[in-house]
Design an enzyme around this catalytic site. Structure first.
Site, PDB file in Angstrom:
ATOM      1  N   ASP A 160       0.868  -1.187   0.000  1.00 12.25           N
ATOM      2  CA  ASP A 160       0.000   0.000   0.000  1.00 12.25           C
ATOM      3  C   ASP A 160       0.901   1.232   0.000  1.00 12.25           C
ATOM      4  OD1 ASP A 160      -2.404   1.436   0.036  1.00 12.25           O
ATOM      5  OD2 ASP A 160      -2.469   1.488   2.218  1.00 12.25           O
TER       6      ASP A 160
ATOM      7  N   ASP B 216       3.754   1.421   8.277  1.00  7.39           N
ATOM      8  CA  ASP B 216       2.482   0.715   8.055  1.00  7.39           C
ATOM      9  C   ASP B 216       2.551  -0.313   6.936  1.00  7.39           C
ATOM     10  OD1 ASP B 216      -0.091  -0.108   8.295  1.00  7.39           O
ATOM     11  OD2 ASP B 216      -1.008   1.701   7.486  1.00  7.39           O
TER      12      ASP B 216
END
Length: 334
Positions: free
Chosen positions: A209, A226
């Site tokens: 992502d 993340d």
């Protein structure tokens, strides 16, 4: 407004996560909280900056129930730890009492060091090359072995499952539903055609992502955060979101990225034909993600336009335009 309860897989999953509950979890983990707690911007999970007595603050992450298994989360943690051990700027979880993942009062929790950094600005000279160099290092290490439990970017993850979610959700306004069904089916067929034409694809471990919101920037360059969506897939998945604007702008952006990337990894130019297909897949998946999470109070607050019929009209029109982009010859970036 969307019908209450339609297509709902969970309701208010973090309703029991009060500030007191977060501080209690931190105490149970031995983090010695000093009472200072600041909620950070996160929708899928819940993330907090936690102040501590006589110690540096940490970031405390509470994982959404049911999304990943423990094995998948631990594999994410192991990948981040492996990258950090190779001195690649990735924020890896802290080892607390011999583990990076804890179970506290029904929540799965991990702690991360707090890393300062600003919003990335890629226009200054050398910034894209520095970003590409870091991604090349990530991919070179990611190619050394495979994930065992994390997902692979293929099949239903390209949009078929998301399309079914939207159609079953009850959130599509009646006047738009039939057109959405037709346009999205046509788009999925175009994605599949391009995906098959690009085979065989080399799948490596990816961030998954990779966009500016998951990067902090310091004078030394990017810090990647993340890895919640890390997966197996083609390298272009971590590169295409940094390309936007006119064809000439994209060529200039790509030249900088590639100049850095190829210092550490080899790029397969066959993957360039996947850029618009991946963009299309993200468009479909994003709408389905909001639909799945709509009963989580954080989502109506963050995405109020999702409840408006004009969003679905515009979204369906955007999908129709993207269908043409996917079917068109790929942009020549070489």
């Amino acid at each position: 407004m969307p019908p209450k309860g339609a297509g709902v897989s969970e309701r208010q999953p973090f309703s029991d996560l009060s500030p007191d509950a977060v501080l209690k979890a931190a105490e149970q983990l031995g983090l010695d909280p000093d009472g200072r707690l600041f909620a950070l911007n996160s929708y899928e999970n819940r993330v907090y900056r936690l102040g501590r007595h006589e110690a540096e603050p940490v970031v405390l992450k509470f994982y959404r129930a049911g999304r990943w298994s423990d094995a998948q989360i631990l594999e994410e943690h192991a990948f981040a730890t492996e990258l950090a051990a190779a001195e690649i700027p990735v924020v890896a979880p802290l080892d607390i009492r011999g583990a990076t993942l804890a179970h506290v009062d029904g929540f799965r929790v991990a702690a991360f060091p707090l890393r300062p950094g600003g919003t990335p600005e890629l226009d200054p000279p050398g910034a894209r090359e520095l970003l590409g160099r870091t991604l090349g290092r990530i991919h070179a290490l990611g190619a050394r072995q495979r994930f065992q439990y994390r997902p692979v970017l293929a099949g239903d993850r390209l949009g078929a499952k998301a399309r079914a979610t939207v159609l079953a959700s009850g959130y599509l306004p009646q006047p738009t539903e039939a057109r959405y069904a037709e346009v999205s089916a046509r788009l999925l067929a175009a994605i599949d055609t391009v995906w098959q034409q690009a085979q065989p694809l080399r799948a490596i471990r990816l961030h998954g992502d990779c966009h500016l919101g998951n990067i902090l920037w310091r004078a030394s360059g990017p810090i990647f955060v993340d890895l919640d969506d890390c997966m197996m897939g083609p390298a272009i998945q971590d590169l295409w979101m940094f390309l936007s604007g006119s064809p000439d702008e994209q060529r200039w952006q790509w030249s900088g990225l590639l100049a850095g990337y190829e210092q550490f990894a080899t790029f397969d130019f066959t993957e360039l034909q996947l850029i618009e297909a991946l963009r299309a897949s993200r468009m479909i998946n994003h709408a389905a993600w909001i639909a799945e999470r709509w009963t989580d109070p954080a989502f109506p607050r963050a995405f109020p336009w999702f409840a408006e019929p004009r969003f679905w009209e515009r979204h369906t029109s955007d999908l129709a335009e993207q269908c043409e982009a996917v079917s068109a010859p790929p942009l020549l970036l070489q």
